[in-house]
Design an enzyme around this catalytic site. Structure first.
Site, PDB file in Angstrom:
ATOM      1  N   CYS A 113       0.795  -1.231   0.000  1.00 32.82           N
ATOM      2  CA  CYS A 113       0.000   0.000   0.000  1.00 32.82           C
ATOM      3  C   CYS A 113       0.827   1.280   0.000  1.00 32.82           C
ATOM      4  O   CYS A 113       0.371   2.316  -0.463  1.00 32.82           O
ATOM      5  CB  CYS A 113      -0.936  -0.015   1.201  1.00 32.82           C
ATOM      6  SG  CYS A 113      -1.749  -1.613   1.455  1.00 32.82           S
ATOM      7  N   HIS A 259      -3.908   6.563   0.023  1.00 33.60           N
ATOM      8  CA  HIS A 259      -4.151   5.182  -0.381  1.00 33.60           C
ATOM      9  C   HIS A 259      -5.614   4.823  -0.157  1.00 33.60           C
ATOM     10  O   HIS A 259      -6.162   5.034   0.930  1.00 33.60           O
ATOM     11  CB  HIS A 259      -3.248   4.248   0.429  1.00 33.60           C
ATOM     12  CG  HIS A 259      -3.653   2.810   0.365  1.00 33.60           C
ATOM     13  ND1 HIS A 259      -3.777   2.129  -0.829  1.00 33.60           N
ATOM     14  CD2 HIS A 259      -3.989   1.923   1.345  1.00 33.60           C
ATOM     15  CE1 HIS A 259      -4.161   0.882  -0.582  1.00 33.60           C
ATOM     16  NE2 HIS A 259      -4.296   0.749   0.723  1.00 33.60           N
ATOM     17  N   ASN A 289      -9.704  -1.707  -3.800  1.00 33.41           N
ATOM     18  CA  ASN A 289      -8.373  -1.394  -3.278  1.00 33.41           C
ATOM     19  C   ASN A 289      -7.351  -2.101  -4.162  1.00 33.41           C
ATOM     20  O   ASN A 289      -7.179  -3.311  -4.081  1.00 33.41           O
ATOM     21  CB  ASN A 289      -8.284  -1.874  -1.823  1.00 33.41           C
ATOM     22  CG  ASN A 289      -6.918  -1.661  -1.190  1.00 33.41           C
ATOM     23  OD1 ASN A 289      -5.928  -1.448  -1.881  1.00 33.41           O
ATOM     24  ND2 ASN A 289      -6.869  -1.743   0.122  1.00 33.41           N
TER      25      ASN A 289
END
Length: 333
Positions: A113, A259, A289
């Site tokens: 991430c 993020h 995601n």
């Protein structure tokens, strides 16, 4: 100085909608999934489609959209936790497939991430050290290949995808001072236990954590509560450090692209950090995601939609698996 010169991204053709997931998990409701995690659909790599394939398509799209000659690239960075092979580095394979000169450096780095921001930091260092002039930063992930078919929570959140960014000594967004951090004591909270050197053979072992989630050694496991708490601890401190290193105040920041973990986490971060809703990017409804690619996808979408304009100061951050985090300021010309 180092600048972002171009951004593109690629999402796999296969799409899994909430309605399709609910056929497998009828106890859920479409509205509940969309409201909590903020995802209506996610793109999923095909059975024989690898992170390297996605990265190649993102890079080719970058070359085409922004009229970039691959011969001008003198360094290639690939952020992925889904390498095509244990060895060689997928970046080396992509150098050949993309027609980048053999005089270019190339390597993979294993981050999730926070990977986009770490890549910006490495690219900035390569340019500052006169090692490279045009760095191709690629992020690509196929987390869905690590997910158990009955893992409804993670299957609702994660999407596969890739992004491509050209970082050079000139461009439309100057990369500011970096904040990076690592806390490996939390590695167990987001992990695939088996398959690599530590535990190469699959175990088939399953246990249940305190939140009732099944921890399977052979598939991706995420302790949602631990990751959530880590984020709420790390992000405010990281933001403060980014502002101090770049010698600006919070009011000087025009927009925030963080993020895209999930909608609930992002909204909580925004409230804890007291950030205006209109300055805070949240948009993972059609991507999910995508791990290391969320920041670049977000920047590209904001640029295309006009949410980010010349003259704006934008904070970007990544945080998660590792545990690791990173952030910087982008000043748009």
């Amino acid at each position: 100085m180092a600048f972002i010169k171009a951004i593109s991204y690629y999402l796999p053709e296969k799409v899994v909608t909430n309605e399709e997931l609910l056929k497998e998990f009828p106890e859920w409701s479409v509205d509940k999934v969309a409201a909590k995690v903020g995802v209506n659909l996610r793109h999923v790599a095909g059975e024989n489609e690898t992170a390297g394939d996605l990265a190649e398509k993102a890079a080719l799209k970058l070359f085409e959209e922004h009229h970039i000659d691959p011969k001008s690239i003198d360094f290639l960075l690939l952020c992925t936790q889904s390498s095509d092979h244990f060895l060689p580095s997928t970046a080396c394979i992509l150098q050949d497939r993309l027609g980048i000169p053999t005089s270019a450096g190339a390597f993979d780095y294993n981050l999730g991430c926070s990977g986009c921001v770490y890549g910006m930091a490495v690219a900035k260092g390569l340019i500052a050290g006169s090692i490279a002039k045009n760095v191709l930063l690629l992020t690509a992930e196929t987390y869905n290949k690590y997910l158990h078919h009955s893992d409804k929570s993670n299957r609702s959140i994660f999407g596969d995808g890739a992004a491509a960014c050209l970082i050079s000594n000139g461009g439309f967004a100057e990369i500011g001072e970096m904040t990076l951090g690592t806390d490996g004591s939390g590695a167990k909270h987001l992990i695939v236990e088996t398959g690599a050197a530590r535990h190469k053979a699959a175990t088939g072992k399953e246990t249940t954590d305190d939140d009732g989630h099944i921890h399977r050694d052979d598939y991706l496991y995420m302790d949602g509560s631990a990751i959530f708490n880590f984020t709420l601890d790390a992000v405010p401190t990281m933001m403060k450090d980014i502002l101090e290193k770049n010698q600006i105040e919070k009011d000087d920041v025009d927009y925030y692209v963080f993020h895209q973990a999930n909608k609930f986490m992002l909204n909580t971060i925004r409230k804890v950090c007291v950030l205006p809703k209109e300055k805070f990017y949240v948009k993972l409804n059609e991507t999910g995601n995508t791990v290391s690619s969320t920041v670049m996808i977000g920047l590209k979408q904001c640029l295309d939609a006009g949410a980010i304009k010349p003259g704006m100061t934008v904070m970007v951050t990544g945080f998660g698996v590792g545990l690791s985090w990173g952030g910087t300021i982008l000043k748009f010309k």
